[in-house]
Motif scaffolding. Structure first.
Motif, PDB file in Angstrom:
ATOM      1  N   ARG A   1      33.859  41.838  55.876  1.00  0.00           N
ATOM      2  CA  ARG A   1      34.571  40.615  56.452  1.00  0.00           C
ATOM      3  C   ARG A   1      35.863  40.362  55.748  1.00  0.00           C
ATOM      4  O   ARG A   1      36.753  39.850  56.413  1.00  0.00           O
ATOM      5  N   SER A   2      35.918  40.591  54.398  1.00  0.00           N
ATOM      6  CA  SER A   2      37.151  40.197  53.670  1.00  0.00           C
ATOM      7  C   SER A   2      37.926  41.234  52.814  1.00  0.00           C
ATOM      8  O   SER A   2      37.210  41.847  52.027  1.00  0.00           O
ATOM      9  N   GLU A   3      39.045  41.614  53.097  1.00  0.00           N
ATOM     10  CA  GLU A   3      39.930  42.437  52.330  1.00  0.00           C
ATOM     11  C   GLU A   3      40.109  41.932  50.994  1.00  0.00           C
ATOM     12  O   GLU A   3      40.045  42.847  50.148  1.00  0.00           O
ATOM     13  N   GLU A   4      40.244  40.698  50.642  1.00  0.00           N
ATOM     14  CA  GLU A   4      40.399  40.076  49.584  1.00  0.00           C
ATOM     15  C   GLU A   4      39.200  40.610  48.572  1.00  0.00           C
ATOM     16  O   GLU A   4      39.173  41.038  47.383  1.00  0.00           O
ATOM     17  N   PHE A   5      37.975  40.107  49.191  1.00  0.00           N
ATOM     18  CA  PHE A   5      36.646  40.630  48.409  1.00  0.00           C
ATOM     19  C   PHE A   5      36.417  42.090  48.118  1.00  0.00           C
ATOM     20  O   PHE A   5      36.011  42.209  46.959  1.00  0.00           O
ATOM     21  N   ARG A   6      36.908  43.083  48.957  1.00  0.00           N
ATOM     22  CA  ARG A   6      36.848  44.398  48.699  1.00  0.00           C
ATOM     23  C   ARG A   6      37.638  44.652  47.603  1.00  0.00           C
ATOM     24  O   ARG A   6      37.420  45.390  46.801  1.00  0.00           O
ATOM     25  N   GLU A   7      38.828  44.129  47.643  1.00  0.00           N
ATOM     26  CA  GLU A   7      39.858  44.345  46.274  1.00  0.00           C
ATOM     27  C   GLU A   7      39.098  43.856  45.057  1.00  0.00           C
ATOM     28  O   GLU A   7      39.112  44.699  44.031  1.00  0.00           O
TER      29      GLU A   7
ATOM     30  N   TRP B   1      34.197  34.518  41.525  1.00  0.00           N
ATOM     31  CA  TRP B   1      32.781  34.501  42.300  1.00  0.00           C
ATOM     32  C   TRP B   1      32.653  35.788  42.495  1.00  0.00           C
ATOM     33  O   TRP B   1      31.171  36.118  42.694  1.00  0.00           O
ATOM     34  N   ALA B   2      33.319  37.044  42.711  1.00  0.00           N
ATOM     35  CA  ALA B   2      32.976  38.320  42.723  1.00  0.00           C
ATOM     36  C   ALA B   2      32.244  38.725  41.401  1.00  0.00           C
ATOM     37  O   ALA B   2      31.309  39.356  41.585  1.00  0.00           O
ATOM     38  N   SER B   3      32.514  38.366  40.270  1.00  0.00           N
ATOM     39  CA  SER B   3      32.083  38.578  39.035  1.00  0.00           C
ATOM     40  C   SER B   3      30.574  38.061  38.963  1.00  0.00           C
ATOM     41  O   SER B   3      29.518  38.824  38.797  1.00  0.00           O
ATOM     42  N   GLY B   4      30.492  36.796  39.757  1.00  0.00           N
ATOM     43  CA  GLY B   4      29.201  36.013  39.346  1.00  0.00           C
ATOM     44  C   GLY B   4      28.169  36.757  40.255  1.00  0.00           C
ATOM     45  O   GLY B   4      26.890  37.083  39.947  1.00  0.00           O
TER      46      GLY B   4
END
Length: 277
Positions: free
Chosen positions: A206-212, A179-182
């Protein structure tokens, strides 16, 4: 802009009468005398009351809102040129075309209408579901209930833990990266002022995982040909996902199928029985 009531009524009637039931995935029946679709059929396809639609064809009632006009354009399977003409007749400026458009092209709709017994959906490049088959709703949930940024599966993926329940736990980490790549690729195509860029900025807060995963700058990741779902009613489903793209609108038709004779194929048949009509 002022509404052209007579022009609107005539255009709606002409478009309705030019469509046959099979053009929009409806049964013809044995006692059909109407030329083309019935008014109540167009109203149902447009998600509005038959009385409301009938008043438009009779040059009565209030000026339809932009949302109503968009729904009618979709229900009548109009092309973009026809949609724009309908908006002008109704006294509104036509919506933007291209990647920001929510209007599903008639070609994609004609295919979708013929997939009534197959899970399928039309999605934007941000993962927003615009249309679903009955089986698509049974498999993935009713997309019409989602609003705002939550219409995007990628957004829900990082902000709502329940969004992941439908997907096999072993796939979660890779799907996060995908998702992050796309999203990064969409931003590169659409620019820093695009909806994609705004979505990424929101997720970064909003999201620590997204930031990573965002910090890795991965691009080019693609989901595998098999998607694994954990459905609350029928359990594990392993489905092939075929994609048909409409580059003019940046929409994709996703069709989910199972190998005939497989356990998943049998479960899909069960899901078709228990799904709400």
């Amino acid at each position: 802009m002022d509404i052209d009531r007579s022009g609107l009524a005539e255009f709606l009637r002409t478009c309705r009468e030019s469509l046959q039931p099979e053009d929009v995935g409806l049964p013809r029946g044995q006692r059909r005398r109407t030329s083309g679709l019935r008014r109540e059929e167009v109203a149902s396809l447009s998600h509005m009351s038959a009385d409301y639609y009938a008043r438009l064809e009779r040059q009565r009632g209030p000026q339809p809102s932009e949302g109503m006009v968009a729904a009618i354009a979709q229900g009548l399977h109009l092309s973009l040129d026809q949609r724009d003409h309908l908006f002008r007749l109704a006294g509104h400026h036509p919506p933007a075309r291209g990647v920001e458009s929510q209007h599903v092209g008639p070609g994609i709709l004609r295919i979708l209408d013929r997939l009534a017994d197959t899970p399928a959906e039309v999605v934007t490049e941000l993962g927003e579901t615009l249309r679903q088959t009955r089986m698509g709703t049974a498999l993935l949930g009713d997309a019409s209930l989602r609003t705002g940024p939550s219409r995007s599966l990628g957004y829900r993926w990082f902000t709502d833990p329940a969004a992941r329940n439908l997907y096999h736990p072993d796939d979660h980490a890779f799907l996060s990266r995908t998702w992050a790549s796309g999203l990064r690729e969409v931003i590169a195509r659409r620019g820093p002022r695009s909806r994609a860029a705004a979505l990424a900025e929101d997720l970064l807060t909003r999201s620590e995982e997204f930031r990573e995963v965002w910090a890795t700058h991965e691009v080019g990741l693609r989901p595998g040909p098999v998607k694994r779902f954990i459905h609350p009613q029928v359990g594990l489903l392993e489905l092939q996902c075929q994609t048909l793209s409409d580059p003019q609108q940046a929409h994709s038709l996703l069709v989910y199928t199972a190998e005939p004779g497989s356990e998943t194929h049998e479960k899909l048949q069960l899901l078709s029985v228990v799904a709400t009509p």
